[in-house]
Design an enzyme around this catalytic site. Structure first.
Site, PDB file in Angstrom:
ATOM      1  N   ARG A  71       0.828  -1.205   0.000  1.00 39.88           N
ATOM      2  CA  ARG A  71       0.000   0.000   0.000  1.00 39.88           C
ATOM      3  C   ARG A  71       0.867   1.262   0.000  1.00 39.88           C
ATOM      4  NH1 ARG A  71      -5.100  -0.638   3.985  1.00 39.88           N
ATOM      5  NH2 ARG A  71      -5.517   1.384   3.042  1.00 39.88           N
ATOM      6  N   HIS A 124      -8.032   7.651  11.503  1.00 39.53           N
ATOM      7  CA  HIS A 124      -7.693   6.240  11.319  1.00 39.53           C
ATOM      8  C   HIS A 124      -6.190   6.007  11.218  1.00 39.53           C
ATOM      9  CE1 HIS A 124     -12.029   5.333   9.696  1.00 39.53           C
ATOM     10  NE2 HIS A 124     -11.989   5.535  10.993  1.00 39.53           N
ATOM     11  N   THR A 213     -17.553  10.742   2.115  1.00 41.85           N
ATOM     12  CA  THR A 213     -17.799   9.704   3.127  1.00 41.85           C
ATOM     13  C   THR A 213     -19.300   9.616   3.328  1.00 41.85           C
ATOM     14  OG1 THR A 213     -17.434   8.999   5.416  1.00 41.85           O
ATOM     15  CG2 THR A 213     -17.353  11.372   4.988  1.00 41.85           C
ATOM     16  N   SER A 214     -19.768   8.397   3.570  1.00 34.88           N
ATOM     17  CA  SER A 214     -21.217   8.195   3.559  1.00 34.88           C
ATOM     18  C   SER A 214     -21.892   8.772   4.794  1.00 34.88           C
ATOM     19  CB  SER A 214     -21.523   6.707   3.457  1.00 34.88           C
ATOM     20  OG  SER A 214     -21.022   6.051   4.602  1.00 34.88           O
TER      21      SER A 214
END
Ligand SMILES: [Zn+2]
Length: 266
Positions: A71, A124, A213-214
């Protein structure tokens, strides 16, 4: 998106003294950053749900590091997009005017900083920080590969069998302990200081901008109502309507790389 919605959202922002922003995976997806969540987002046969967990780490830290090393490697050719840049320029402008600004992100890729944002709360964690499992010390780490043993590793192909990294291959702290990615894994708690900073910004702001973002998953799901209760105007920028759309003050549909430059233009 209607011109009216854009005009109203711009007016709400210019009338706000304190501004808070929450960004999620959507803004980074526009830069081609994979999240390894959802359909098609696999590394080998794994999704983030399989590897970004304390259980996966306990089971095979070498494999978890191979995933994170990949990543980090992938980020080499990824750049902030116009949305990241618009937020950074907006922050600089507000700073000049002495208006408080807080950017809270759920993204771990660091693209906000690359774009020039300086005050970023990483809910995060970050791909570019590591934490010692022995002494707890956290530090920045930009090594790719993470240790020489990982050179050439990380092939994401579905049928690749892992190389099987052992304890001697893992990155280590000065104290001798193994370090892990300083990201919040599934099943782990967000750090108190980051949560506090995010909720304080939401409570104190006059306008909250929610991007990509939801807004239904914690902590976004908590931050938006928290800001509303504090009297903030909430502006949502998303590719599609979300469960929050019905009760935000302004919803702007579209890619954040297109909407934000217009919304945040001087
Ligand atoms: Zn240590």
């Amino acid at each position: 998106m209607t011109t009216t919605a854009m005009g109203e959202a711009r007016a709400a922002l210019s009338g706000a003294r304190r501004v808070a922003v929450l960004t999620g995976a959507g803004i980074s997806a526009e830069s081609g950053v994979p999240t390894f969540r959802g359909a098609g987002g696999l590394w080998r046969r794994f999704s983030a749900l399989d590897l970004a967990t304390p259980e996966a780490w306990a089971d095979d830290p070498g494999l978890v590091w191979e995933f994170y090393d990949y990543r980090r490697r992938v980020m080499a050719d990824k750049a902030p997009n116009a949305g990241h840049q618009a937020l950074a320029a907006f922050e600089a402008r507000l700073a000049e005017a002495g208006r408080p600004f807080t950017l809270v992100t759920q993204n771990v890729d660091g693209l906000h900083e690359v774009a020039g944002s300086s005050r970023v709360v990483h809910l995060h964690g970050s791909l570019w920080r590591v934490r010692c499992v022995g002494c707890g010390r956290e530090s920045e780490n930009r090594d790719v590969p993470i240790t020489p043993a990982y050179e050439g590793a990380g092939d994401p192909g579905a049928d690749v069998v892992g190389r099987g990294f052992g304890p001697e291959d893992l990155p280590r702290c000065g104290c001798g302990g193994v370090v892990r990615p300083a990201v919040v894994w599934f099943g782990e708690s967000l750090r108190d200081e980051d949560l506090r900073a995010a909720f304080t910004a939401a409570a104190e702001c006059d306008a909250l901008l929610v991007v990509g973002t939801s807004a239904v998953v914690y902590p976004a799901a908590g931050l938006v109502p928290h800001a509303k209760r504090g009297g903030a105007v909430v502006i949502e920028v998303n590719l599609e309507e979300t469960p929050a759309t019905a009760w935000v003050d302004h919803h702007l549909t579209g890619p954040s790389g297109e909407v934000l430059p217009e919304l945040l233009a001087p």
